[in-house]
Design a protein around this motif. Structure first.
Motif, PDB file in Angstrom:
ATOM      1  N   ALA A 171       0.835  -1.196   0.000  1.00  0.00           N
ATOM      2  CA  ALA A 171       0.000   0.000   0.000  1.00  0.00           C
ATOM      3  C   ALA A 171       0.874   1.251   0.000  1.00  0.00           C
ATOM      4  CB  ALA A 171      -0.906  -0.005   1.234  1.00  0.00           C
ATOM      5  N   GLY A 172       0.453   2.227  -0.778  1.00  0.00           N
ATOM      6  CA  GLY A 172       1.192   3.483  -0.851  1.00  0.00           C
ATOM      7  C   GLY A 172       2.291   3.486  -1.889  1.00  0.00           C
ATOM      8  N   ARG A 173       2.495   2.357  -2.571  1.00  0.00           N
ATOM      9  CA  ARG A 173       3.519   2.274  -3.615  1.00  0.00           C
ATOM     10  C   ARG A 173       2.865   1.908  -4.945  1.00  0.00           C
ATOM     11  NH1 ARG A 173       8.022   4.686  -1.457  1.00  0.00           N
ATOM     12  NH2 ARG A 173       8.451   3.830   0.623  1.00  0.00           N
ATOM     13  N   THR A 174       3.569   2.168  -6.033  1.00  0.00           N
ATOM     14  CA  THR A 174       3.155   1.705  -7.353  1.00  0.00           C
ATOM     15  C   THR A 174       4.268   0.847  -7.924  1.00  0.00           C
ATOM     16  OG1 THR A 174       4.125   3.494  -8.686  1.00  0.00           O
ATOM     17  CG2 THR A 174       1.991   3.937  -7.643  1.00  0.00           C
ATOM     18  N   TRP A 175       3.976   0.178  -9.003  1.00  0.00           N
ATOM     19  CA  TRP A 175       5.007  -0.672  -9.600  1.00  0.00           C
ATOM     20  C   TRP A 175       6.200   0.141 -10.064  1.00  0.00           C
ATOM     21  CZ3 TRP A 175       6.570  -0.117 -14.706  1.00  0.00           C
ATOM     22  CH2 TRP A 175       5.749   0.643 -15.531  1.00  0.00           C
ATOM     23  N   ARG A 176       6.010   1.432 -10.308  1.00  0.00           N
ATOM     24  CA  ARG A 176       7.098   2.282 -10.796  1.00  0.00           C
ATOM     25  C   ARG A 176       8.049   2.725  -9.687  1.00  0.00           C
ATOM     26  NH1 ARG A 176       4.952   7.110 -14.127  1.00  0.00           N
ATOM     27  NH2 ARG A 176       7.213   7.322 -14.458  1.00  0.00           N
ATOM     28  N   ASN A 177       7.705   2.454  -8.426  1.00  0.00           N
ATOM     29  CA  ASN A 177       8.616   2.752  -7.319  1.00  0.00           C
ATOM     30  C   ASN A 177       9.745   1.718  -7.214  1.00  0.00           C
ATOM     31  OD1 ASN A 177       5.778   3.947  -5.771  1.00  0.00           O
ATOM     32  ND2 ASN A 177       7.623   5.216  -5.817  1.00  0.00           N
ATOM     33  N   TYR A 178       9.682   0.684  -8.045  1.00  0.00           N
ATOM     34  CA  TYR A 178      10.680  -0.389  -8.001  1.00  0.00           C
ATOM     35  C   TYR A 178      11.548  -0.351  -9.266  1.00  0.00           C
ATOM     36  CZ  TYR A 178       8.069  -2.464  -4.125  1.00  0.00           C
ATOM     37  OH  TYR A 178       7.448  -2.685  -2.925  1.00  0.00           O
ATOM     38  N   ARG A 179      12.729  -0.900  -9.135  1.00  0.00           N
ATOM     39  CA  ARG A 179      13.622  -1.078 -10.283  1.00  0.00           C
ATOM     40  C   ARG A 179      13.497  -2.513 -10.794  1.00  0.00           C
ATOM     41  NH1 ARG A 179      16.167   2.533  -6.917  1.00  0.00           N
ATOM     42  NH2 ARG A 179      17.094   4.373  -7.928  1.00  0.00           N
ATOM     43  N   TYR A 180      13.585  -2.679 -12.103  1.00  0.00           N
ATOM     44  CA  TYR A 180      13.415  -3.983 -12.723  1.00  0.00           C
ATOM     45  C   TYR A 180      14.613  -4.303 -13.624  1.00  0.00           C
ATOM     46  CZ  TYR A 180       8.620  -3.181 -11.211  1.00  0.00           C
ATOM     47  OH  TYR A 180       7.512  -2.907 -10.457  1.00  0.00           O
ATOM     48  N   ARG A 181      14.827  -5.592 -13.778  1.00  0.00           N
ATOM     49  CA  ARG A 181      15.865  -6.048 -14.699  1.00  0.00           C
ATOM     50  C   ARG A 181      15.277  -7.156 -15.573  1.00  0.00           C
ATOM     51  NH1 ARG A 181      21.346  -5.549 -15.033  1.00  0.00           N
ATOM     52  NH2 ARG A 181      21.388  -4.415 -13.058  1.00  0.00           N
ATOM     53  N   VAL A 182      15.551  -7.085 -16.866  1.00  0.00           N
ATOM     54  CA  VAL A 182      15.036  -8.065 -17.818  1.00  0.00           C
ATOM     55  C   VAL A 182      16.154  -9.048 -18.175  1.00  0.00           C
ATOM     56  CG1 VAL A 182      14.065  -8.418 -20.115  1.00  0.00           C
ATOM     57  CG2 VAL A 182      13.354  -6.451 -18.748  1.00  0.00           C
ATOM     58  N   HIS A 183      15.850 -10.329 -18.052  1.00  0.00           N
ATOM     59  CA  HIS A 183      16.787 -11.392 -18.412  1.00  0.00           C
ATOM     60  C   HIS A 183      16.163 -12.179 -19.566  1.00  0.00           C
ATOM     61  CE1 HIS A 183      18.650 -10.664 -14.411  1.00  0.00           C
ATOM     62  NE2 HIS A 183      17.392 -10.486 -14.057  1.00  0.00           N
ATOM     63  N   GLN A 184      16.934 -12.487 -20.571  1.00  0.00           N
ATOM     64  CA  GLN A 184      16.380 -13.168 -21.743  1.00  0.00           C
ATOM     65  C   GLN A 184      17.337 -14.234 -22.247  1.00  0.00           C
ATOM     66  OE1 GLN A 184      15.745  -9.352 -23.552  1.00  0.00           O
ATOM     67  NE2 GLN A 184      17.429  -9.631 -24.982  1.00  0.00           N
ATOM     68  N   ALA A 185      16.754 -15.268 -22.845  1.00  0.00           N
ATOM     69  CA  ALA A 185      17.564 -16.378 -23.350  1.00  0.00           C
ATOM     70  C   ALA A 185      16.847 -17.036 -24.517  1.00  0.00           C
ATOM     71  CB  ALA A 185      17.818 -17.401 -22.250  1.00  0.00           C
ATOM     72  N   VAL A 186      17.637 -17.564 -25.441  1.00  0.00           N
ATOM     73  CA  VAL A 186      17.132 -18.377 -26.541  1.00  0.00           C
ATOM     74  C   VAL A 186      17.627 -19.796 -26.309  1.00  0.00           C
ATOM     75  CG1 VAL A 186      17.169 -18.802 -29.018  1.00  0.00           C
ATOM     76  CG2 VAL A 186      17.081 -16.448 -28.153  1.00  0.00           C
ATOM     77  N   ILE A 187      16.701 -20.748 -26.211  1.00  0.00           N
ATOM     78  CA  ILE A 187      17.037 -22.135 -25.867  1.00  0.00           C
ATOM     79  C   ILE A 187      16.751 -23.036 -27.055  1.00  0.00           C
ATOM     80  CG2 ILE A 187      16.569 -24.026 -24.273  1.00  0.00           C
ATOM     81  CD1 ILE A 187      15.522 -21.900 -22.293  1.00  0.00           C
ATOM     82  N   PRO A 188      17.782 -23.498 -27.771  1.00  0.00           N
ATOM     83  CA  PRO A 188      17.546 -24.418 -28.884  1.00  0.00           C
ATOM     84  C   PRO A 188      17.208 -25.805 -28.364  1.00  0.00           C
ATOM     85  CG  PRO A 188      19.900 -24.049 -28.582  1.00  0.00           C
ATOM     86  CD  PRO A 188      19.201 -23.147 -27.608  1.00  0.00           C
ATOM     87  N   LEU A 189      16.297 -26.482 -29.034  1.00  0.00           N
ATOM     88  CA  LEU A 189      15.928 -27.859 -28.670  1.00  0.00           C
ATOM     89  C   LEU A 189      16.871 -28.798 -29.423  1.00  0.00           C
ATOM     90  CD1 LEU A 189      12.042 -27.466 -28.774  1.00  0.00           C
ATOM     91  CD2 LEU A 189      13.589 -27.189 -26.829  1.00  0.00           C
ATOM     92  N   ARG A 190      18.011 -29.054 -28.811  1.00  0.00           N
ATOM     93  CA  ARG A 190      19.088 -29.753 -29.505  1.00  0.00           C
ATOM     94  C   ARG A 190      18.713 -31.155 -29.962  1.00  0.00           C
ATOM     95  NH1 ARG A 190      20.963 -26.250 -25.848  1.00  0.00           N
ATOM     96  NH2 ARG A 190      22.859 -25.067 -26.255  1.00  0.00           N
ATOM     97  N   ASN A 191      18.009 -31.906 -29.126  1.00  0.00           N
ATOM     98  CA  ASN A 191      17.639 -33.263 -29.511  1.00  0.00           C
ATOM     99  C   ASN A 191      16.657 -33.287 -30.679  1.00  0.00           C
ATOM    100  OD1 ASN A 191      18.911 -35.290 -27.581  1.00  0.00           O
ATOM    101  ND2 ASN A 191      18.112 -33.767 -26.165  1.00  0.00           N
ATOM    102  N   VAL A 192      15.785 -32.274 -30.728  1.00  0.00           N
ATOM    103  CA  VAL A 192      14.857 -32.166 -31.851  1.00  0.00           C
ATOM    104  C   VAL A 192      15.628 -31.872 -33.135  1.00  0.00           C
ATOM    105  CG1 VAL A 192      12.880 -30.922 -32.789  1.00  0.00           C
ATOM    106  CG2 VAL A 192      12.997 -31.436 -30.337  1.00  0.00           C
ATOM    107  N   ILE A 193      16.570 -30.930 -33.039  1.00  0.00           N
ATOM    108  CA  ILE A 193      17.355 -30.527 -34.219  1.00  0.00           C
ATOM    109  C   ILE A 193      18.256 -31.651 -34.676  1.00  0.00           C
ATOM    110  CG2 ILE A 193      19.125 -28.935 -35.026  1.00  0.00           C
ATOM    111  CD1 ILE A 193      17.932 -26.855 -33.083  1.00  0.00           C
ATOM    112  N   TRP A 194      18.968 -32.278 -33.734  1.00  0.00           N
ATOM    113  CA  TRP A 194      19.908 -33.330 -34.110  1.00  0.00           C
ATOM    114  C   TRP A 194      19.215 -34.576 -34.634  1.00  0.00           C
ATOM    115  CZ3 TRP A 194      23.067 -32.756 -28.951  1.00  0.00           C
ATOM    116  CH2 TRP A 194      23.843 -31.587 -29.023  1.00  0.00           C
ATOM    117  N   SER A 195      17.959 -34.800 -34.200  1.00  0.00           N
ATOM    118  CA  SER A 195      17.241 -36.003 -34.620  1.00  0.00           C
ATOM    119  C   SER A 195      16.464 -35.794 -35.900  1.00  0.00           C
ATOM    120  CB  SER A 195      16.286 -36.441 -33.509  1.00  0.00           C
ATOM    121  OG  SER A 195      16.988 -36.742 -32.331  1.00  0.00           O
ATOM    122  N   ASN A 196      16.544 -34.569 -36.457  1.00  0.00           N
ATOM    123  CA  ASN A 196      15.744 -34.280 -37.643  1.00  0.00           C
ATOM    124  C   ASN A 196      16.368 -34.943 -38.875  1.00  0.00           C
ATOM    125  OD1 ASN A 196      13.835 -33.158 -39.271  1.00  0.00           O
ATOM    126  ND2 ASN A 196      14.873 -31.204 -39.483  1.00  0.00           N
TER     127      ASN A 196
END
Length: 403
Positions: A378-403
Motif C-alpha cells: 500500500a502506498g507504492r506503485t510498480w514504478r517505485n521499483y527497479r526492474y531487470r530483464v533477463h532473456q535467453a534463446v534455448i535451442p531444442l538440440r535433440n529435436v534438431i539433431w534427430s531431424n
C-alpha cells in the motif's frame, strides 16, 4: 613618604572565571545534534543503498542461474523420443500412479502454456528422460498386446524398474510409456524373427503401467498390429520439467509427477510430496515463445510465436515438428522500493513495440511486458521499483539433431 592605601594592604584582583553561558551551551548542543543527524542519515542512506544493490545483484544472479537451468532442461528435452532421425511417435500415452497424464496427446519436447495476458506469466515445460548411454531403439521381435511382456532384441541395456517407450515410427500410432517390472530375461522364442531375444515384463499394477487402449506393436504391420516397432530405454525417470512463476519466485517441478503444486506466501513453502523448488527469487513476470521453422524438415527458425497465437495453444502433429527453439523473458524486481518513480511508465523497442515497463527483445514479435498489475505494498506503485530483464534463446538440440 606616604604610600597609597592600595599599596598598604593586599591588592584586590578583579578576575572573572571563564565558561559557557546557557545560550552558548544550547547552541553547541543544537549544532551537535544537527551533525549527528546528518551523519546518521548518511549512514542509513548508504546502508539502504547497499541493501538495494545487494538485493539487485542477488536477484540478477538467481535469474541467470534459473535461465541456465532452463537451458539445461531444453538440452535434454526429447531424449529417448526419437529413432533413426524421426519421432518415435506423434502422440503419447502415459500415466503415473493410476492417473492418466497423457491420453494420446501430441508430443512436444517443449510446451508453452500462455498466461492469458501480457501481465500474466506463461509456463514452460520440457519433456525428456534421465537416460544415459546409447539411446538407439531396440526392435520389437514379436507382437504384443495390452498387458503382455514385450520381446525385443538383445541390443538394449534394459534393467529392472527402467522406464521405456514403445512405438512404431511412421505408423501414426501413439507411443506407450511403460515400466520394466522384472529383471529382463533372455530366451529363444522370438516370433521367428531372431534366434535370441530379451523379454521385458510390465506388470499392470506398476506406477507407470496404466494402459487405456494402446495399439498392439510388433515386428511388422499386420492387421491391428503396428510395426516395425521399437522400444527406447528412458532410464529411471520420465521428466516433464515445468518452470512457472509462483509466490514471487520462478520455480521448477516435475509436472508429470506433480501437475499442480501449491505454495504459501513468502517465504516460500510448497507442501506435500514432490514439491516445487524455487530457483529464482523476486521474479514478477515470465513470457515465452516458440521458435518455429517453415517445415518439420527444416532446422532454421524463421519466426517467433506466442502460445496464444492461432493454432499454437494446442499445436497439431505437423506444427509440433516445427518447434525448434524456445525464447524466454524473465523480469526481476528489486526488493526495496524507492520514494520516487524510478521506472519509466513505458518502453518502446526498436520495432515500435510498446511495453508497460522495460523492453526485452528488439524485434516486432517480442513478448509484450506489462507490469501494471504487479502486486505492491500500500502506498507504492510498480514504478517505485527497479526492474531487470533477463532473456535467453534455448535451442531444442535433440529435436534438431534427430531431424
Amino acid at each position: 613618604m606616604k604610600q597609597s592605601r592600595s599599596s598598604q594592604g593586599s591588592v584586590a584582583c578583579r578576575c572573572r572565571q571563564s565558561g559557557f553561558t546557557m545560550v552558548e551551551l544550547m547552541v553547541a548542543i543544537a549544532v551537535g545534534l544537527i551533525v549527528t543527524l546528518a551523519v546518521t542519515g548518511a549512514v542509513l542512506t548508504m546502508g539502504r543503498q547497499f541493501r538495494i544493490t545487494g538485493a539487485n545483484a542477488a536477484a540478477q544472479g538467481s535469474a541467470q542461474i534459473a535461465l541456465s537451468l532452463m537451458d539445461e532442461a531444453g538440452r535434454s528435452a526429447g531424449v529417448g523420443m526419437y529413432n533413426n532421425g524421426q519421432p518415435l511417435c506423434p502422440t503419447l500415452n502415459a500415466a503415473y500412479g493410476g492417473a492418466v497424464r497423457s491420453p494420446g496427446d501430441v508430443f512436444l519436447a517443449a510446451k508453452i502454456d500462455d498466461g492469458g495476458s501480457n501481465s500474466a506469466s506463461d509456463t514452460v515445460t520440457f519433456t525428456g528422460s534421465s537416460a544415459v548411454g546409447a539411446l538407439s531403439g531396440t526392435p520389437v521381435l514379436e507382437a504384443t498386446t495390452l498387458n503382455n511382456p514385450i520381446k525385443v532384441s538383445n541390443a538394449g541395456s534394459f534393467q529392472l524398474n527402467d522406464l521405456a517407450l514403445i512405438g512404431a515410427p511412421g505408423s501414426g500410432q501413439p507411443c506407450t510409456l511403460f515400466q520394466v517390472t522384472a529383471a529382463p530375461t533372455t530366451g529363444a522364442v522370438c516370433g521367428g524373427n531372431a534366434s535370441t531375444c530379451k523379454t521385458l515384463t510390465r506388470a499392470t499394477n506398476a506406477t507407470y503401467n496404466v494402459f487405456a487402449t494402446p495399439p498392439s506393436y510388433g515386428f511388422s504391420t499386420s492387421g491391428t498390429v503396428y510395426g516395425p516397432a521399437v522400444v527406447n530405454r528412458l532410464g529411471s525417470d520420465f521428466q516433464q520439467d515445468r518452470f512457472a512463476v509462483m509466490c514471487g519466485a520462478l520455480v521448477k517441478y516435475n509436472a508429470f509427477v506433480n501437475p499442480s503444486p501449491t505454495c504459501t506466501q513468502y517465504p516460500l513453502d510448497f507442501p506435500g510430496p514432490n514439491p516445487a523448488a524455487p530457483i529464482a527469487m523476486d521474479v514478477v513476470l515470465m513470457h515465452a515463445q516458440y521458435g518455429i521453422s517453415a517445415s518439420a524438415a527444416s532446422d532454421v527458425v524463421t519466426g517467433w510465436v506466442n502460445a496464444n497465437a492461432t493454432g499454437w495453444s494446442s499445436p497439431t502433429v505437423a506444427d509440433a515438428g516445427r518447434v525448434k527453439a524456445v525464447r524466454v523473458v524473465v523480469v526481476t524486481r528489486s526488493k526495496e522500493p524507492d520514494n520516487t518513480l524510478v521506472t519509466a511508465a513505458t518502453c518502446t523497442n526498436e520495432a515500435a513495440v510498446v511495453n508497460t515497463g522495460p523492453c526485452s527483445f528488439a524485434d516486432a514479435a517480442t513478448p509484450v511486458i506489462d507490469l501494471s498489475a504487479t502486486a505492491v505494498p500500500a502506498g507504492r506503485t510498480w514504478r517505485n521499483y527497479r526492474y531487470r530483464v533477463h532473456q535467453a534463446v534455448i535451442p531444442l538440440r535433440n529435436v534438431i539433431w534427430s531431424n
